[in-house]
Scaffold this motif. Structure first.
Motif, PDB file in Angstrom:
ATOM      1  N   ASP A 242       0.811  -1.229   0.000  1.00 40.44           N
ATOM      2  CA  ASP A 242       0.000   0.000   0.000  1.00 40.44           C
ATOM      3  C   ASP A 242       0.840   1.273   0.000  1.00 40.44           C
ATOM      4  OD1 ASP A 242       0.932   0.173   2.599  1.00 40.44           O
ATOM      5  OD2 ASP A 242      -1.025   0.036   3.569  1.00 40.44           O
ATOM      6  N   GLY A 243       2.162   1.127  -0.087  1.00 39.84           N
ATOM      7  CA  GLY A 243       3.038   2.292  -0.118  1.00 39.84           C
ATOM      8  C   GLY A 243       3.284   2.900   1.248  1.00 39.84           C
ATOM      9  N   LYS A 244       2.693   2.282   2.305  1.00 32.62           N
ATOM     10  CA  LYS A 244       2.861   2.802   3.666  1.00 32.62           C
ATOM     11  C   LYS A 244       3.267   1.701   4.634  1.00 32.62           C
ATOM     12  CE  LYS A 244      -0.077   6.900   3.372  1.00 32.62           C
ATOM     13  NZ  LYS A 244      -1.152   7.684   4.044  1.00 32.62           N
ATOM     14  N   GLY A 245       3.979   0.708   4.113  1.00 29.21           N
ATOM     15  CA  GLY A 245       4.553  -0.307   4.985  1.00 29.21           C
ATOM     16  C   GLY A 245       3.702  -1.519   5.262  1.00 29.21           C
ATOM     17  N   ARG A 246       2.516  -1.582   4.677  1.00 28.33           N
ATOM     18  CA  ARG A 246       1.664  -2.754   4.869  1.00 28.33           C
ATOM     19  C   ARG A 246       1.185  -3.286   3.529  1.00 28.33           C
ATOM     20  NH1 ARG A 246      -2.438  -1.623   9.945  1.00 28.33           N
ATOM     21  NH2 ARG A 246      -0.849  -1.254  11.558  1.00 28.33           N
ATOM     22  N   LYS A 247       0.577  -4.458   3.580  1.00 28.54           N
ATOM     23  CA  LYS A 247       0.015  -5.056   2.377  1.00 28.54           C
ATOM     24  C   LYS A 247      -1.496  -5.196   2.520  1.00 28.54           C
ATOM     25  CE  LYS A 247       4.089  -7.663   0.903  1.00 28.54           C
ATOM     26  NZ  LYS A 247       4.266  -6.965  -0.384  1.00 28.54           N
TER      27      LYS A 247
ATOM     28  N   GLY B 296      -3.724  -3.649   5.240  1.00 29.28           N
ATOM     29  CA  GLY B 296      -3.223  -2.472   4.538  1.00 29.28           C
ATOM     30  C   GLY B 296      -4.335  -1.612   3.976  1.00 29.28           C
ATOM     31  N   MET B 297      -3.954  -0.444   3.478  1.00 29.69           N
ATOM     32  CA  MET B 297      -4.916   0.496   2.918  1.00 29.69           C
ATOM     33  C   MET B 297      -5.066   0.276   1.408  1.00 29.69           C
ATOM     34  SD  MET B 297      -2.845   4.131   2.647  1.00 29.69           S
ATOM     35  CE  MET B 297      -4.320   4.987   2.053  1.00 29.69           C
TER      36      MET B 297
ATOM     37  N   HIS C 186     -16.236  -0.095  10.005  1.00 30.23           N
ATOM     38  CA  HIS C 186     -16.347   1.203  10.666  1.00 30.23           C
ATOM     39  C   HIS C 186     -15.059   1.980  10.451  1.00 30.23           C
ATOM     40  CE1 HIS C 186     -13.886  -0.411  14.013  1.00 30.23           C
ATOM     41  NE2 HIS C 186     -14.640  -1.506  13.921  1.00 30.23           N
ATOM     42  N   THR C 187     -15.035   3.214  10.880  1.00 27.87           N
ATOM     43  CA  THR C 187     -13.873   4.067  10.612  1.00 27.87           C
ATOM     44  C   THR C 187     -12.603   3.501  11.224  1.00 27.87           C
ATOM     45  OG1 THR C 187     -14.440   5.443  12.531  1.00 27.87           O
ATOM     46  CG2 THR C 187     -15.244   6.165  10.377  1.00 27.87           C
ATOM     47  N   GLY C 188     -12.723   2.801  12.343  1.00 22.49           N
ATOM     48  CA  GLY C 188     -11.549   2.276  13.022  1.00 22.49           C
ATOM     49  C   GLY C 188     -10.883   1.117  12.325  1.00 22.49           C
ATOM     50  N   ASN C 189     -11.658   0.299  11.577  1.00 18.46           N
ATOM     51  CA  ASN C 189     -11.052  -0.860  10.924  1.00 18.46           C
ATOM     52  C   ASN C 189     -10.925  -0.693   9.408  1.00 18.46           C
ATOM     53  OD1 ASN C 189     -13.717  -1.280  10.100  1.00 18.46           O
ATOM     54  ND2 ASN C 189     -13.862  -3.378  10.877  1.00 18.46           N
ATOM     55  N   GLY C 190     -10.989   0.543   8.953  1.00 17.51           N
ATOM     56  CA  GLY C 190     -10.701   0.807   7.543  1.00 17.51           C
ATOM     57  C   GLY C 190     -11.885   0.667   6.620  1.00 17.51           C
ATOM     58  N   CYS C 191     -13.038   1.243   6.995  1.00 17.19           N
ATOM     59  CA  CYS C 191     -14.208   1.178   6.129  1.00 17.19           C
ATOM     60  C   CYS C 191     -13.961   1.939   4.821  1.00 17.19           C
ATOM     61  CB  CYS C 191     -15.440   1.741   6.840  1.00 17.19           C
ATOM     62  SG  CYS C 191     -15.414   3.527   7.105  1.00 17.19           S
ATOM     63  N   LEU C 192     -14.774   1.646   3.836  1.00 17.88           N
ATOM     64  CA  LEU C 192     -14.677   2.321   2.549  1.00 17.88           C
ATOM     65  C   LEU C 192     -15.026   3.799   2.696  1.00 17.88           C
ATOM     66  CD1 LEU C 192     -14.177   1.411  -0.460  1.00 17.88           C
ATOM     67  CD2 LEU C 192     -16.661   1.444  -0.719  1.00 17.88           C
TER      68      LEU C 192
END
Length: 241
Positions: free
Chosen positions: A10-15, A66-67, A98-104
């Motif tokens: 994701d360009g920020k250290g995660r997949k 990741g994002m 939800h916003t905390g777990n990366g919702c769309l």
């Protein structure tokens, strides 16, 4: 499903972990993608017969997911030989989002801008820089918090993103992409050419037996990505290494 999943940087250290397949198959995911309530609704929205372009499960696990960067789906699909943006996606929540777990997150009415230029960001295609900054100022941001089973239908030019999952809650989602039948890609690529969908009644979802065969779904990996090669020639060769 898990054995076919792979990560996209994701360009920020995660997949961002995902599994793709091209044919609906005979399991419950295939029944959902061929059902009147899903495919029939998309036909109404896109104004004609649709076929199954591909499906995927996005797997954002707790504290590791990741994002997905700001992008339009047509930012990928344009490079696959789809001449018109008569395409759309159905996003179905498997877990609570939800916003905390990366919702769309989506930008209201952003599809009206048409296709934007995309560049490679990690292993993804995205929109960034000055133009995105201005777009974010002018379009309403909607955080799509969803319960399991909720579905969001959206156009292929809608700008959307999702953040990393830093919470204790898993966030998996089932996404089905459709293309209008008269927009069959002019070249073969890693997603489906036109094939009649064969819609089924909604009852087929509940009648699908647990453990139905997953064969024939045509899973694929990141090293077969023509649309990423269009942004960065040699991308798939890098993935193979």
């Amino acid at each position: 499903m898990k054995q076919h999943a792979y990560g996209r940087d994701d360009g920020k250290g995660r997949k961002a972990r995902v599994v793709f397949w091209n044919d609906p198959g005979q399991d419950v995911t295939g029944a959902i993608s061929r059902s009147e309530k899903v495919a029939g609704t998309m036909e109404q929205l896109l104004g004609g017969e649709v076929y199954h372009y591909h499906s995927k499960i996005v797997m954002k696990d707790a504290h590791t997911g990741g994002m997905h960067v700001w992008h339009q789906d047509y930012g990928y699909w344009y490079s696959n030989g789809c001449l018109h943006p008569t395409m759309g996606t159905v996003f179905i929540a498997i877990d609570k989002a939800h916003t905390g777990n990366g919702c769309l997150k989506v930008l209201a009415k952003s599809q009206k801008m048409g296709r934007l230029d995309h560049t490679r960001i990690g292993d993804q295609a995205g929109v960034h820089g000055e133009r995105l900054d201005e777009i974010l100022k002018r379009h309403e941001l909607n955080e799509m918090e969803m319960k399991p089973g909720d579905a969001l239908f959206f156009h292929c030019n809608l700008l959307h993103t999702s953040e990393q999952n830093n919470s204790d809650d898993r966030r998996w989602a089932f996404l089905i992409a459709y293309n209008r039948a008269d927009n069959n890609p002019y070249k073969k690529h890693h997603h489906s050419q036109y094939s009649p969908l064969g819609k089924v009644p909604n009852s087929a979802i509940m009648n699908c037996k647990p453990g139905a065969s997953m064969t024939g779904k045509e899973f694929f990996s990141l090293d077969k990505n023509i649309s990423m090669d269009a942004l960065d020639p040699g991308f798939t060769e890098q993935m193979k290494k």
